[in-house]
Design a protein around this motif. Structure first.
Motif, PDB file in Angstrom:
ATOM      1  N   ILE A 284       0.764  -1.181   0.120  1.00  0.00           N
ATOM      2  CA  ILE A 284       0.078  -0.138   0.069  1.00  0.00           C
ATOM      3  C   ILE A 284       0.607   0.756   0.202  1.00  0.00           C
ATOM      4  CG2 ILE A 284      -1.771   1.442   1.320  1.00  0.00           C
ATOM      5  CD1 ILE A 284      -3.235  -1.102   2.549  1.00  0.00           C
ATOM      6  N   ASP A 285       1.607   1.352   0.655  1.00  0.00           N
ATOM      7  CA  ASP A 285       2.658   2.424   0.928  1.00  0.00           C
ATOM      8  C   ASP A 285       3.382   2.785  -0.246  1.00  0.00           C
ATOM      9  OD1 ASP A 285       2.695   2.899   3.125  1.00  0.00           O
ATOM     10  OD2 ASP A 285       4.272   2.130   4.577  1.00  0.00           O
ATOM     11  N   LEU A 286       3.784   1.594  -1.562  1.00  0.00           N
ATOM     12  CA  LEU A 286       4.053   1.572  -2.440  1.00  0.00           C
ATOM     13  C   LEU A 286       3.999   1.752  -3.840  1.00  0.00           C
ATOM     14  CD1 LEU A 286       6.393  -1.930  -2.874  1.00  0.00           C
ATOM     15  CD2 LEU A 286       7.326   0.729  -2.382  1.00  0.00           C
ATOM     16  N   GLY A 287       1.798   2.058  -3.121  1.00  0.00           N
ATOM     17  CA  GLY A 287       0.989   2.870  -4.124  1.00  0.00           C
ATOM     18  C   GLY A 287      -0.117   1.602  -4.485  1.00  0.00           C
ATOM     19  N   CYS A 288       0.361   0.910  -4.050  1.00  0.00           N
ATOM     20  CA  CYS A 288      -0.588  -0.177  -4.516  1.00  0.00           C
ATOM     21  C   CYS A 288      -1.724   0.054  -4.115  1.00  0.00           C
ATOM     22  CB  CYS A 288      -0.246  -2.093  -4.611  1.00  0.00           C
ATOM     23  SG  CYS A 288       1.601  -1.608  -5.104  1.00  0.00           S
ATOM     24  N   ALA A 289      -3.325  -0.492  -4.568  1.00  0.00           N
ATOM     25  CA  ALA A 289      -4.380  -0.936  -3.558  1.00  0.00           C
ATOM     26  C   ALA A 289      -5.495  -2.077  -4.696  1.00  0.00           C
ATOM     27  CB  ALA A 289      -5.117   0.606  -4.854  1.00  0.00           C
ATOM     28  N   ARG A 290      -4.825  -2.741  -5.200  1.00  0.00           N
ATOM     29  CA  ARG A 290      -5.666  -3.917  -5.336  1.00  0.00           C
ATOM     30  C   ARG A 290      -4.558  -5.024  -5.418  1.00  0.00           C
ATOM     31  NH1 ARG A 290      -6.829  -0.349  -9.110  1.00  0.00           N
ATOM     32  NH2 ARG A 290      -9.786  -0.251  -9.238  1.00  0.00           N
ATOM     33  N   PHE A 291      -4.897  -6.039  -5.231  1.00  0.00           N
ATOM     34  CA  PHE A 291      -3.803  -7.813  -4.217  1.00  0.00           C
ATOM     35  C   PHE A 291      -4.545  -8.609  -4.615  1.00  0.00           C
ATOM     36  CE2 PHE A 291      -3.470  -4.174  -1.332  1.00  0.00           C
ATOM     37  CZ  PHE A 291      -2.707  -3.410  -1.886  1.00  0.00           C
ATOM     38  N   GLN A 292      -4.474  -9.841  -4.261  1.00  0.00           N
ATOM     39  CA  GLN A 292      -4.254 -11.109  -5.131  1.00  0.00           C
ATOM     40  C   GLN A 292      -3.015 -11.880  -4.197  1.00  0.00           C
ATOM     41  OE1 GLN A 292      -5.151 -11.940  -9.024  1.00  0.00           O
ATOM     42  NE2 GLN A 292      -4.361 -14.409  -8.674  1.00  0.00           N
ATOM     43  N   GLY A 293      -4.159 -12.678  -3.102  1.00  0.00           N
ATOM     44  CA  GLY A 293      -2.580 -14.050  -2.912  1.00  0.00           C
ATOM     45  C   GLY A 293      -3.456 -15.026  -2.389  1.00  0.00           C
ATOM     46  N   TYR A 294      -2.797 -15.202  -1.462  1.00  0.00           N
ATOM     47  CA  TYR A 294      -3.620 -16.216  -0.065  1.00  0.00           C
ATOM     48  C   TYR A 294      -4.022 -16.001   1.002  1.00  0.00           C
ATOM     49  CZ  TYR A 294      -1.948 -20.800  -2.685  1.00  0.00           C
ATOM     50  OH  TYR A 294      -2.114 -21.214  -4.267  1.00  0.00           O
ATOM     51  N   LEU A 295      -3.197 -14.562   1.055  1.00  0.00           N
ATOM     52  CA  LEU A 295      -3.774 -13.861   2.382  1.00  0.00           C
ATOM     53  C   LEU A 295      -4.943 -13.731   2.512  1.00  0.00           C
ATOM     54  CD1 LEU A 295      -2.941 -11.508   4.506  1.00  0.00           C
ATOM     55  CD2 LEU A 295      -2.459  -9.764   3.388  1.00  0.00           C
ATOM     56  N   PHE A 296      -5.978 -13.587   1.426  1.00  0.00           N
ATOM     57  CA  PHE A 296      -7.463 -13.056   1.440  1.00  0.00           C
ATOM     58  C   PHE A 296      -8.231 -14.721   1.358  1.00  0.00           C
ATOM     59  CE2 PHE A 296      -5.034 -10.025  -0.701  1.00  0.00           C
ATOM     60  CZ  PHE A 296      -5.002  -8.825   0.261  1.00  0.00           C
ATOM     61  N   SER A 297      -7.836 -15.813   0.139  1.00  0.00           N
ATOM     62  CA  SER A 297      -8.359 -16.654   0.432  1.00  0.00           C
ATOM     63  C   SER A 297      -7.402 -18.375  -0.497  1.00  0.00           C
ATOM     64  CB  SER A 297      -9.489 -16.719  -1.093  1.00  0.00           C
ATOM     65  OG  SER A 297     -10.123 -17.841  -1.019  1.00  0.00           O
ATOM     66  N   ARG A 298      -7.292 -19.201  -1.015  1.00  0.00           N
ATOM     67  CA  ARG A 298      -7.118 -20.145  -1.522  1.00  0.00           C
ATOM     68  C   ARG A 298      -8.135 -19.741  -2.759  1.00  0.00           C
ATOM     69  NH1 ARG A 298      -2.138 -21.974   0.127  1.00  0.00           N
ATOM     70  NH2 ARG A 298      -1.769 -21.618   2.184  1.00  0.00           N
ATOM     71  N   PRO A 299      -7.085 -20.515  -3.881  1.00  0.00           N
ATOM     72  CA  PRO A 299      -8.180 -20.370  -4.873  1.00  0.00           C
ATOM     73  C   PRO A 299      -9.476 -21.207  -4.532  1.00  0.00           C
ATOM     74  CG  PRO A 299      -6.228 -20.752  -5.715  1.00  0.00           C
ATOM     75  CD  PRO A 299      -6.085 -21.011  -4.164  1.00  0.00           C
ATOM     76  N   LEU A 300     -10.767 -20.879  -5.351  1.00  0.00           N
ATOM     77  CA  LEU A 300     -11.940 -21.356  -4.823  1.00  0.00           C
ATOM     78  C   LEU A 300     -12.543 -21.961  -6.512  1.00  0.00           C
ATOM     79  CD1 LEU A 300     -13.282 -18.875  -2.336  1.00  0.00           C
ATOM     80  CD2 LEU A 300     -12.128 -21.131  -1.239  1.00  0.00           C
ATOM     81  N   GLU A 301     -13.244 -23.325  -5.736  1.00  0.00           N
ATOM     82  CA  GLU A 301     -14.877 -23.407  -6.664  1.00  0.00           C
ATOM     83  C   GLU A 301     -15.467 -22.551  -7.312  1.00  0.00           C
ATOM     84  OE1 GLU A 301     -14.917 -27.053  -8.138  1.00  0.00           O
ATOM     85  OE2 GLU A 301     -13.119 -28.611  -6.804  1.00  0.00           O
ATOM     86  N   SER A 302     -16.659 -22.231  -8.112  1.00  0.00           N
ATOM     87  CA  SER A 302     -17.314 -21.937  -8.192  1.00  0.00           C
ATOM     88  C   SER A 302     -18.333 -21.479  -7.731  1.00  0.00           C
ATOM     89  CB  SER A 302     -18.324 -21.864  -9.751  1.00  0.00           C
ATOM     90  OG  SER A 302     -19.086 -23.452  -9.760  1.00  0.00           O
ATOM     91  N   GLY A 303     -18.902 -22.473  -6.512  1.00  0.00           N
ATOM     92  CA  GLY A 303     -19.969 -22.013  -5.653  1.00  0.00           C
ATOM     93  C   GLY A 303     -19.516 -21.564  -4.508  1.00  0.00           C
ATOM     94  N   PRO A 304     -18.420 -22.259  -3.574  1.00  0.00           N
ATOM     95  CA  PRO A 304     -17.755 -21.524  -2.346  1.00  0.00           C
ATOM     96  C   PRO A 304     -17.417 -20.088  -3.161  1.00  0.00           C
ATOM     97  CG  PRO A 304     -16.723 -24.296  -3.127  1.00  0.00           C
ATOM     98  CD  PRO A 304     -17.154 -23.399  -3.954  1.00  0.00           C
ATOM     99  N   CYS A 305     -16.786 -19.755  -4.698  1.00  0.00           N
ATOM    100  CA  CYS A 305     -16.178 -18.750  -4.396  1.00  0.00           C
ATOM    101  C   CYS A 305     -17.247 -17.636  -4.659  1.00  0.00           C
ATOM    102  CB  CYS A 305     -15.779 -18.400  -6.025  1.00  0.00           C
ATOM    103  SG  CYS A 305     -14.887 -17.291  -6.958  1.00  0.00           S
ATOM    104  N   LEU A 306     -18.213 -17.837  -5.296  1.00  0.00           N
ATOM    105  CA  LEU A 306     -19.707 -17.086  -4.972  1.00  0.00           C
ATOM    106  C   LEU A 306     -19.706 -17.111  -3.408  1.00  0.00           C
ATOM    107  CD1 LEU A 306     -21.320 -15.105  -6.758  1.00  0.00           C
ATOM    108  CD2 LEU A 306     -23.007 -17.439  -6.884  1.00  0.00           C
ATOM    109  N   ASP A 307     -20.065 -17.572  -2.495  1.00  0.00           N
ATOM    110  CA  ASP A 307     -20.411 -17.740  -1.566  1.00  0.00           C
ATOM    111  C   ASP A 307     -19.530 -16.995  -0.583  1.00  0.00           C
ATOM    112  OD1 ASP A 307     -22.659 -19.980  -1.464  1.00  0.00           O
ATOM    113  OD2 ASP A 307     -21.014 -21.423  -0.925  1.00  0.00           O
ATOM    114  N   TYR A 308     -18.095 -16.695  -1.188  1.00  0.00           N
ATOM    115  CA  TYR A 308     -16.609 -15.633  -0.719  1.00  0.00           C
ATOM    116  C   TYR A 308     -17.223 -14.405  -0.993  1.00  0.00           C
ATOM    117  CZ  TYR A 308     -12.292 -13.825   0.214  1.00  0.00           C
ATOM    118  OH  TYR A 308     -11.019 -13.046   0.632  1.00  0.00           O
TER     119      TYR A 308
END
Length: 158
Positions: free
Chosen positions: A125-149
């Motif tokens: 965030i200090d480097l100016g980033c605003a969008r993130f992806q990774g295991y901190l937020f979630s492991r890869p999910l299949e469609s149903g659990p992804c929609l629930d998430y």
């Protein structure tokens, strides 16, 4: 993308599934050997004109990164996770800050991949980033659990 019918197939599937193209983002992995052929660029342009967003995945580590910026109709740059393993003030931080600035200049979204540890988030965030992806937020999910998430994190009832 090598299939001459690629864009028409994608749009047909979206129509069959009654899915708004604006809700879809296709990722092109930089590490693949996508030679920006006229056919491929045309297909991406047609998809983008229909509302599909185009992302370049693993940006920043390949030898053709800047070439792709010039050739492809992009909406998003996904910063390669190998750049997230940094120490404060190291070269990777400067590269990330430059990619984020370049993204803004070009009107592209930048997404930092590989965010796995809580201490990484404030640093990026200090480097100016605003969008993130990774295991901190979630492991890869299949469609149903992804929609629930998504619903759970957007405050939408299931």
């Amino acid at each position: 993308l090598q299939d001459a019918e690629f864009d028409r197939k994608v749009l047909r599937i979206l129509a069959e599934e009654n899915l708004d193209p604006h809700l879809v983002e296709l990722e092109i992995t930089e590490s693949t050997s996508l030679a920006p052929a006229v056919q491929s660029i045309g297909a991406l342009l047609r998809l983008r004109n229909a509302g599909v967003r185009i992302a370049l995945d693993d940006f920043g580590m390949g030898h053709t990164s800047l070439h792709y910026l010039r050739e492809l109709p992009l909406d998003t740059l996904k910063i390669d996770r190998s750049l997230t393993f940094t120490s404060q003030g190291d070269l990777n931080e400067h590269v990330i800050r430059s990619i984020v600035a370049l993204s803004r200049t070009l009107g592209l979204r930048a997404v930092v991949e590989g965010i796995e540890q809580p201490e990484q988030l404030p640093r990026f965030i200090d480097l100016g980033c605003a969008r993130f992806q990774g295991y901190l937020f979630s492991r890869p999910l299949e469609s149903g659990p992804c929609l629930d998430y998504i619903r759970a994190n957007a405050g939408i009832a299931a």
